[in-house]
Design an enzyme around this catalytic site. Structure first.
Site, PDB file in Angstrom:
ATOM      1  N   HIS A  37       0.822  -1.206   0.000  1.00 51.44           N
ATOM      2  CA  HIS A  37       0.000   0.000   0.000  1.00 51.44           C
ATOM      3  C   HIS A  37       0.861   1.265   0.000  1.00 51.44           C
ATOM      4  O   HIS A  37       0.540   2.248  -0.654  1.00 51.44           O
ATOM      5  CB  HIS A  37      -0.905   0.035   1.248  1.00 51.44           C
ATOM      6  CG  HIS A  37      -1.876  -1.093   1.324  1.00 51.44           C
ATOM      7  ND1 HIS A  37      -1.837  -2.032   2.334  1.00 51.44           N
ATOM      8  CD2 HIS A  37      -2.898  -1.464   0.525  1.00 51.44           C
ATOM      9  CE1 HIS A  37      -2.818  -2.902   2.161  1.00 51.44           C
ATOM     10  NE2 HIS A  37      -3.469  -2.589   1.071  1.00 51.44           N
ATOM     11  N   GLN A  61     -17.655  -7.749  -1.167  1.00 53.02           N
ATOM     12  CA  GLN A  61     -16.675  -8.561  -1.885  1.00 53.02           C
ATOM     13  C   GLN A  61     -16.229  -9.784  -1.093  1.00 53.02           C
ATOM     14  O   GLN A  61     -15.312 -10.485  -1.517  1.00 53.02           O
ATOM     15  CB  GLN A  61     -15.483  -7.707  -2.326  1.00 53.02           C
ATOM     16  CG  GLN A  61     -14.565  -7.235  -1.219  1.00 53.02           C
ATOM     17  CD  GLN A  61     -13.624  -6.146  -1.709  1.00 53.02           C
ATOM     18  OE1 GLN A  61     -14.024  -5.048  -2.047  1.00 53.02           O
ATOM     19  NE2 GLN A  61     -12.333  -6.456  -1.763  1.00 53.02           N
ATOM     20  N   SER A 185       4.123  -9.634   1.350  1.00 51.65           N
ATOM     21  CA  SER A 185       2.748  -9.949   1.739  1.00 51.65           C
ATOM     22  C   SER A 185       2.696 -10.074   3.246  1.00 51.65           C
ATOM     23  O   SER A 185       3.633 -10.586   3.866  1.00 51.65           O
ATOM     24  CB  SER A 185       2.301 -11.276   1.104  1.00 51.65           C
ATOM     25  OG  SER A 185       1.144 -11.759   1.759  1.00 51.65           O
TER      26      SER A 185
END
Lengths: 281, 281
Positions: A37, A61, A185
């Protein structure tokens, strides 16, 4: 940096910026910000007068068996990260602010979803496209930033912007990697020490495939095989998929040409990792 | 007045108008303009600096057995009407310009469609909402004008704008009527002389219902019955439906209150007429 929770207040603030001819860069997130981000926010900071970050865990979602309720949230930590990255506005609405009552319209994504991770998440990209349609209309950004780590999401958003004629420029941002090439990640912490060593071979497999393409290989099955062989040889992970498509259409090809993606998902004991590489032949 | 056929050219022209802080009123049509459209253009002319009219027979909103191919088209006649009404830009794209390839996204209308005429036209309002999403993004109007003759369309567009947060103000425009009250329609020519006399009673039936509501009636079934009785007594037409709902939600109510619609469809020998009345209790 201002934190705004209502649509009306955000629109008012951004209208003032637009009257002053400020360009607006937009970074949509579900919060719990990480280095991926940050790379989006930094890129938006460089290219725009004003940077808007949205933090919204979008129920639309998530599937019925997915982790909407337990998805990690930490707004104070996110605030600090956003401030350091030069964000001007955080838009942080509650679910009720975004979806007052049952919506009378939603976006249906008709292609680019029946492959890669999309096959296992029916309706996921409908939810992504619906909430982005709302955010694009509320914010009216000049540019919107999305990470190529989720290359299928970038493909869907590219179709959304093009087919609905949104006056927004999509900026896909490269995957941020560790020094040894492993895609960053928040899930990498679930790898044990041996797996962490092996995990760098996912990217090495993609690079092997790239090398073969540069040497003239044009058969997508051969290219996928090179990646699979490499991963099977050097890791203890189980391959979920290795797929090769035209990008961003995500259509299979008989002979590789133009812009393509090689994408993979590999399961380790406690975590499933994804990675991909896009290139132009 | 300019006639523009490409998205790129229209965006360029309107960006120049917006830089000069001109407000934009938008009237979407399928062409073959009649007095109903003229009332929309005239209203838009009064309320905006710039008036944009789109003429596009949208294949997405026609069912497989509907008349997309034979839908009447007459651009030269439309040009004259638009010019006289003070339109600044006609946007007149071909199908290929609007839908280059199979779209990867469409809008799905989830409510307000399973009643009135919507029940007989599955997918129709999905097509309407999809093309309007595109037009809103291409044109970026301040206000968009829709006739209340198709009150269900106004209801769907109201939901589209609200739920997708389009920065567009919906302006519903009253039904234009003949002197005796018959709602104007290009289909009225298919009435024979006797039917034409009878047809004014559709509106009279609606007015009877209004009078009853003003006198205190709050039962939607009673209100519908008043309209049905009137039409059955004074016309040879066959009632397709008379329905009473909350408006624009198109939800049934047990007791009438707030904003409501009484809507009807009646079949004559060669034509089916619709009419409606909205009122606030």
């Amino acid at each position: 940096m201002k934190i705004i929770t209502t649509i009306a207040e955000l629109k008012q603030a951004l209208q003032a910026e637009k009257r002053n001819e400020k360009s607006i860069g937009y970074v949509p997130t579900m919060g719990f910000l990480h280095e991926g981000h940050v790379s989006l926010m930094e890129r938006a900071r460089k290219e725009n007068d004003i940077v808007v970050l949205s933090i919204f865990v979008n129920p639309l979602q998530f599937g019925p068996n997915e982790d909407f309720e337990t998805y990690p949230r930490d707004i104070e930590r996110d605030e600090n990260i956003a401030r350091n990255a030069g964000v001007d506005y955080i838009f942080y609405p509650q679910v009720e602010e975004m979806y007052g009552s049952k919506p009378s319209v939603t976006v249906r994504v008709e292609s680019r979803t029946d492959c890669l991770c999309g096959t296992k998440r029916p309706g996921h990209f409908d939810g992504v496209a619906t909430v982005l349609t709302k955010f694009f209309n509320i914010i009216g950004p000049d540019k919107a930033y999305f990470g190529l780590k989720d290359a299928q999401q970038v493909a869907v958003v590219s179709g959304l912007i093009e087919d609905f004629n949104f006056p927004v420029e999509l900026v896909p941002v490269d995957i941020v990697r560790e020094e040894d090439g492993l895609a960053k990640s928040s899930r990498n912490v679930f790898l044990n020490e041996t797996e962490r060593q092996e995990a760098k071979e996912l990217y090495q497999g993609l690079l092997q495939a790239k090398k073969a393409i540069e040497a003239g290989e044009r058969d997508p099955n051969q290219v996928a095989q090179i990646v699979e062989n490499h991963i099977n040889m050097y890791t203890s992970g189980t391959i979920d998929y290795v797929e090769v498509y035209r990008y961003p259409e995500l259509q299979p090809m008989e002979t590789l040409s133009g812009h393509i993606i090689i994408a993979l998902a590999v399961k380790f004991a406690n975590v499933r990792l994804i990675d991909n590489l896009t290139l132009t032949i």
